[in-house]
Motif scaffolding. Sequence first.
Motif, PDB file in Angstrom:
ATOM      1  N   SER A  51       0.825  -1.212   0.000  1.00 48.96           N
ATOM      2  CA  SER A  51       0.000   0.000   0.000  1.00 48.96           C
ATOM      3  C   SER A  51       0.858   1.261   0.000  1.00 48.96           C
ATOM      4  O   SER A  51       0.507   2.268  -0.623  1.00 48.96           O
ATOM      5  N   LEU A  52       1.999   1.224   0.683  1.00 50.78           N
ATOM      6  CA  LEU A  52       2.918   2.358   0.681  1.00 50.78           C
ATOM      7  C   LEU A  52       3.668   2.439  -0.644  1.00 50.78           C
ATOM      8  O   LEU A  52       3.833   3.525  -1.206  1.00 50.78           O
ATOM      9  N   ALA A  53       4.095   1.294  -1.162  1.00 50.94           N
ATOM     10  CA  ALA A  53       4.821   1.279  -2.434  1.00 50.94           C
ATOM     11  C   ALA A  53       3.968   1.860  -3.566  1.00 50.94           C
ATOM     12  O   ALA A  53       4.479   2.601  -4.417  1.00 50.94           O
ATOM     13  N   ARG A  54       2.673   1.536  -3.561  1.00 51.46           N
ATOM     14  CA  ARG A  54       1.791   2.064  -4.609  1.00 51.46           C
ATOM     15  C   ARG A  54       1.725   3.587  -4.565  1.00 51.46           C
ATOM     16  O   ARG A  54       1.677   4.249  -5.609  1.00 51.46           O
ATOM     17  N   GLU A  55       1.733   4.147  -3.356  1.00 46.89           N
ATOM     18  CA  GLU A  55       1.667   5.596  -3.224  1.00 46.89           C
ATOM     19  C   GLU A  55       2.998   6.259  -3.603  1.00 46.89           C
ATOM     20  O   GLU A  55       3.015   7.341  -4.174  1.00 46.89           O
ATOM     21  N   ILE A  56       4.107   5.590  -3.278  1.00 42.50           N
ATOM     22  CA  ILE A  56       5.417   6.174  -3.605  1.00 42.50           C
ATOM     23  C   ILE A  56       5.585   6.313  -5.119  1.00 42.50           C
ATOM     24  O   ILE A  56       6.078   7.337  -5.609  1.00 42.50           O
ATOM     25  N   VAL A  57       5.172   5.302  -5.869  1.00 44.99           N
ATOM     26  CA  VAL A  57       5.376   5.363  -7.325  1.00 44.99           C
ATOM     27  C   VAL A  57       4.527   6.457  -7.969  1.00 44.99           C
ATOM     28  O   VAL A  57       4.795   6.864  -9.101  1.00 44.99           O
ATOM     29  N   LYS A  58       3.530   6.942  -7.253  1.00 44.89           N
ATOM     30  CA  LYS A  58       2.727   8.051  -7.770  1.00 44.89           C
ATOM     31  C   LYS A  58       3.433   9.401  -7.570  1.00 44.89           C
ATOM     32  O   LYS A  58       3.071  10.391  -8.212  1.00 44.89           O
ATOM     33  N   CYS A  59       4.414   9.436  -6.677  1.00 42.37           N
ATOM     34  CA  CYS A  59       5.108  10.688  -6.379  1.00 42.37           C
ATOM     35  C   CYS A  59       5.961  11.118  -7.567  1.00 42.37           C
ATOM     36  O   CYS A  59       6.627  10.296  -8.205  1.00 42.37           O
ATOM     37  N   LYS A  60       5.976  12.400  -7.832  1.00 44.73           N
ATOM     38  CA  LYS A  60       6.745  12.941  -8.947  1.00 44.73           C
ATOM     39  C   LYS A  60       8.084  13.526  -8.502  1.00 44.73           C
ATOM     40  O   LYS A  60       9.032  13.595  -9.290  1.00 44.73           O
ATOM     41  N   THR A  61       8.158  13.981  -7.272  1.00 44.73           N
ATOM     42  CA  THR A  61       9.365  14.652  -6.767  1.00 44.73           C
ATOM     43  C   THR A  61       9.715  14.126  -5.381  1.00 44.73           C
ATOM     44  O   THR A  61       8.898  13.475  -4.706  1.00 44.73           O
ATOM     45  N   ASP A  62      10.936  14.463  -4.941  1.00 48.85           N
ATOM     46  CA  ASP A  62      11.336  14.106  -3.576  1.00 48.85           C
ATOM     47  C   ASP A  62      10.442  14.786  -2.549  1.00 48.85           C
ATOM     48  O   ASP A  62      10.171  14.227  -1.485  1.00 48.85           O
ATOM     49  N   GLU A  63       9.978  15.995  -2.841  1.00 52.96           N
ATOM     50  CA  GLU A  63       9.089  16.689  -1.919  1.00 52.96           C
ATOM     51  C   GLU A  63       7.782  15.932  -1.772  1.00 52.96           C
ATOM     52  O   GLU A  63       7.239  15.826  -0.665  1.00 52.96           O
ATOM     53  N   ASP A  64       7.268  15.372  -2.881  1.00 54.41           N
ATOM     54  CA  ASP A  64       6.065  14.533  -2.805  1.00 54.41           C
ATOM     55  C   ASP A  64       6.324  13.331  -1.905  1.00 54.41           C
ATOM     56  O   ASP A  64       5.472  12.961  -1.076  1.00 54.41           O
ATOM     57  N   ALA A  65       7.490  12.698  -2.095  1.00 55.15           N
ATOM     58  CA  ALA A  65       7.835  11.525  -1.295  1.00 55.15           C
ATOM     59  C   ALA A  65       7.971  11.889   0.181  1.00 55.15           C
ATOM     60  O   ALA A  65       7.548  11.127   1.066  1.00 55.15           O
ATOM     61  N   LYS A  66       8.537  13.058   0.456  1.00 53.88           N
ATOM     62  CA  LYS A  66       8.684  13.517   1.841  1.00 53.88           C
ATOM     63  C   LYS A  66       7.319  13.703   2.497  1.00 53.88           C
ATOM     64  O   LYS A  66       7.108  13.277   3.637  1.00 53.88           O
ATOM     65  N   ARG A  67       6.380  14.348   1.792  1.00 47.41           N
ATOM     66  CA  ARG A  67       5.042  14.561   2.344  1.00 47.41           C
ATOM     67  C   ARG A  67       4.353  13.225   2.604  1.00 47.41           C
ATOM     68  O   ARG A  67       3.682  13.040   3.619  1.00 47.41           O
TER      69      ARG A  67
END
Length: 320
Positions: free
Chosen positions: A262-278
């Motif tokens: 469930s976390l991996a699916r959300e990470i791959v949607k992130c476009k930037t490191d800032e998205d990943a940080k949030r």
Amino acid sequence: MAVANIVNQDKKLRQFSFEVLPPLKGMGTEKLFSDIEKLCALNPAFINITTHHSEYVYKDVGEGRFERQRVRRRPGTIAVAAAIQQRFGVPVQPHVICSGATIEDIEYELLDLQFLGITDLLLLRGDKAKEDSVFKPTPGGHTHTTDLIRQVQRFNEGFFADGTPIKCPGAKFDIGVACYPEKHEEAPNLERDMEYLRQKQELGAQYAVTQLFYDNQKYFDFVDKARQMGITIPIIPGIKPLAKLSQLTVVPKTFHCDIPESLAREIVKCKTDEDAKRLGIKWTVQQCRELYEHGINDIHFYTIGAVDSVVEIVRELRVQ
């Protein structure tokens, strides 16, 4: 207050502790102490300070020849611990490791720590050297954490490792150790790994801090199994917020832990490191709240590369 007493006090009191990394050789402490100021504003229960295996570097000596030299990459664990204790008045817990140290080296570390009034230790075997395929003890050093615990306990009893009495024994050391909800990478199975944890308890370990994990159920299952095996010491969950896109692959490889789907699916949607940080902040807040719901109120944060995230997470947890 000793860390062992802190983690055994009122279980209804929500507490945070943090791990920090000494700076690389020659880098200075300005950034480190700036980060520690941010963390100390959160009133931590204690701060622990890592140490690392010395590594080989190759010096060019001319004519196409290189000389292998062993150097310690991150000096300062004891000095940083003393500085934190003096500057901020926060209990400190330096790592003491087998890796890269002889028994005599460790003995002098213990003496230095005792002189400084630092008596809380996290005892670890330490990672294998990067150039080695398997862990190789330093000649004259220890192979296992259990051997290190025995040395510290012998020191506590008033004897050096060679059996010589210590003429003026100082304050005794309290001992914390590490544990692995998803098992240590070198253990053949989780059961054998947990048996090692029980041995550490029997030798005098007073509490354990887990390797980082992202699936709370693995922590809950681990603690349940530990209690069934007679492991009674506190087991503090270790948490590290994701802060970069690359950590989707780097974290499982480096720390040998799973990223929940469930976390991996959300990470791959992130476009930037800032998205990943949030995302990392949001996930960690939810993770900590679930730990609270299960009566776990002591949480240890691995802050390296994520100090600002940890500050935001703790503040959000405190206003819930």
